[in-house]
Scaffold this active site. Structure first.
Site, short mmCIF file in Angstrom:
data_model
loop_
_atom_site.label_atom_id
_atom_site.label_comp_id
_atom_site.label_asym_id
_atom_site.label_seq_id
_atom_site.Cartn_x
_atom_site.Cartn_y
_atom_site.Cartn_z
N ILE A 130 0.84 -1.20 0.00
CA ILE A 130 0.00 0.00 0.00
C ILE A 130 0.88 1.25 0.00
O ILE A 130 1.82 1.36 0.79
CB ILE A 130 -0.92 0.02 1.23
CG1 ILE A 130 -1.82 -1.22 1.24
CG2 ILE A 130 -1.78 1.28 1.24
CD1 ILE A 130 -2.61 -1.39 2.52
N CYS A 131 0.57 2.16 -0.89
CA CYS A 131 1.28 3.44 -0.95
C CYS A 131 0.33 4.55 -0.52
O CYS A 131 -0.63 4.87 -1.21
CB CYS A 131 1.79 3.70 -2.38
SG CYS A 131 2.67 5.27 -2.54
#
Length: 233
Positions: A94-95
Site C-alpha cells: 500500500i502506498c
C-alpha cells in the site's frame, strides 16, 4: 515476515498491546480487527468496501506490520485480498502518505486504518503503484470502475458469487485455534454450556450402556411385565 516482538522495547509493546486491545473492543466503522496473541507486531484486519465505490459489497483482508523501529518508523500495510486500485501494488503493498513522509509516532494505528479505508474512496493516481489503474482512473473512469468492480466480485465478495477472497463474517480473517473447551461450548457441554443444546438423556438410559441397547432393554422389560400381568388374570 519475521516477528519483531523481541526487537521492540517493553514500553512500546505495552503501548501497542493497549492500542490493539482498544481497537478490537471498539473498531472503526466498517473495519474488523483480528489481533494475534502470538505476534502483536502483525495486525490483521478486514475492511468493508465503502458505499459509492467499485469496492462496495466486498470485504478486503489487510495486515499491518510493525517494524523494529516502530513507532519512530511507520508500519507497513499490505492487502491480502486482490484489489484493482492505483495505490495498491501487485503484491498487495500500500502506498499512502501516512505510511511514508506524513507519519508521526502519535498518529497511532486507528488513524492508519481509517486513512487506508479513505484511500478506497479517494484514490491518489499521482502516487500510483498500479500504473494501469492510475492511468484508467485519470483517462477512463468507466473502465477503471468496471475493472475494480470485477476484481471485487471475483476476490472480495461473500457467498457463492465470490471465489476465494473474502468469506462470511465468521471466516473473513485469521481463525482462532480450536481448543477442547470450545467443543464443549459448541455442544452444550458443562452444567450450563452454551452453543447447541443437546437433548437431555432420559434417566432410564443410565450412563453406562449405549442408547440403542438401553432402549431395547426397556422394551424387553415392558414385555415381561405385560406377560406377568396376563398370567395373574
Amino acid at each position: 515476515m519475521n516477528s519483531n516482538v523481541e526487537n521492540l522495547p517493553p514500553h512500546v509493546l505495552r503501548l501497542v498491546y493497549k492500542e490493539v486491545s482498544a481497537l478490537a473492543a471498539d473498531p472503526p466503522e466498517g473495519i474488523k480487527i483480528y489481533p494475534s496473541d502470538e505476534d502483536i507486531t502483525e495486525l490483521h484486519t478486514a475492511i468493508e468496501g465503502p458505499e459509492g465505490t467499485p469496492f462496495v459489497g466486498g470485504v478486503f483482508r489487510m495486515r499491518l506490520v510493525l517494524g523494529k523501529d516502530f513507532p519512530a518508523v511507520p508500519p507497513k500495510g499490505y492487502f491480502l485480498t486482490k484489489i484493482f486500485h492505483p495505490n495498491v501494488g501487485h503484491k498487495g503493498e500500500i502506498c499512502v502518505n501516512v505510511l511514508k513522509r506524513d507519519w508521526k509516532a502519535e498518529l497511532g494505528l486507528r488513524h492508519v486504518l481509517l486513512t487506508i479505508k479513505c484511500l478506497l474512496i479517494h484514490p491518489n493516481p499521482e502516487s500510483a503503484l498500479n500504473e494501469e489503474a492510475g492511468r484508467l482512473l485519470l483517462e477512463n473512469y468507466t473502465e477503471y470502475e468496471a475493472r475494480a468492480r470485477l476484481l471485487t466480485e471475483i476476490h472480495a465478495m461473500t457467498g457463492p458469487a465470490g471465489s476465494s477472497g473474502a468469506s462470511s463474517e465468521a471466516n473473513d480473517g485469521p481463525q482462532p485455534k480450536k481448543h477442547a473447551g470450545d467443543l464443549a461450548k459448541r455442544t452444550g457441554g458443562g452444567a450450563n454450556g452454551g452453543g447447541v443444546v443437546l437433548p437431555a438423556v432420559p434417566a432410564a438410559l443410565g450412563n453406562g450402556a449405549s442408547s440403542s441397547s438401553s432402549i431395547n432393554n426397556i422394551a424387553v422389560k415392558k414385555k415381561a411385565d405385560k406377560k406377568r400381568a396376563l398370567r395373574r388374570l
